[in-house]
Design an enzyme around this catalytic site. Sequence first.
Site, PDB file in Angstrom:
ATOM      1  CE1 TYR A   1      -3.661  -2.790   5.438  1.00 44.80           C
ATOM      2  CE2 TYR A   1      -3.082  -0.490   5.080  1.00 44.80           C
ATOM      3  CZ  TYR A   1      -3.474  -1.723   4.586  1.00 44.80           C
ATOM      4  OH  TYR A   1      -3.671  -1.882   3.231  1.00 44.80           O
TER       5      TYR A   1
ATOM      6  CB  SER B   1      -0.893   0.017   1.242  1.00 49.82           C
ATOM      7  OG  SER B   1      -1.519   1.281   1.408  1.00 49.82           O
TER       8      SER B   1
END
Length: 268
Positions: A157, A144
């Site tokens: 995360y 990401s």
Amino acid sequence: MPDQPPRGVALITGATAGLGAAFAARLAAERWDLTLVARDAERLSASAAELRARHGVRVSVLPADLATESGTAAVEDRLRDATEPVELLVNNAGIGLNKAFHGSTLDDELRILRLNVEAVMRLTFAVLPQMTERRSGGVINVSSVSGYGVTAPGSTYTATKAYVINFSESIAQSVRRYGVRVLALCPGFVRTEFHQRAGIPTAGSPGWIWLDAGTVAAKALADLRKGRYVSVPSVRYKIAASALRHTPHGLVRRFSEAGNRFVGRGAR
């Protein structure tokens, strides 16, 4: 066309929805045979049947929860099977937690580590020996753009995605000499089920921040074939990634603490 020979076998984790489904559709259209991995056996069977009917390729399914030892081991066994070698591995399965670390549970934190980090490492480790021996193959690890900075205070995360970026770039450099390519895919917000499953609200977010899953998958495959180590789809997220990498950490922290929605915690 159906009379064209298959290009090889591609194994995709998290293959029944979002980016995983987009990779499956794209690769089937390119005449790849597929092995689809996900937790939901019923959805796997439905996805496989649709892809077979539409593209005439072979599609096998492997129900497995990659946050468990047995699930990861089952996929490792498939990747080590030399009778039908996997030419392309797409490590797409991943989760997010819409909670701060201090308000989370140990079980949830271990689950995100097992799925986002350990499974990526173990499956890559399982498939590389055959690839390096035959001097061909590729691995796409879905990370990401948020892995480039602490964009969500208190969340682990982004830390898991930072691992995937660094791991992928490092492995890519070491196996390039053997004709094997490894790529970290770093999208931003992608229209998938990811945010809903993580409990991350998206209502009111501007339309321009969203990427199409099919476009992201196509860009990742193109960048892998070009031998790139990292793929950041779209100019706006390339700018975001560059800003996160080169802006002083103090400023990044100020923006993240203010809840900067552009590179916020929902970025896939």
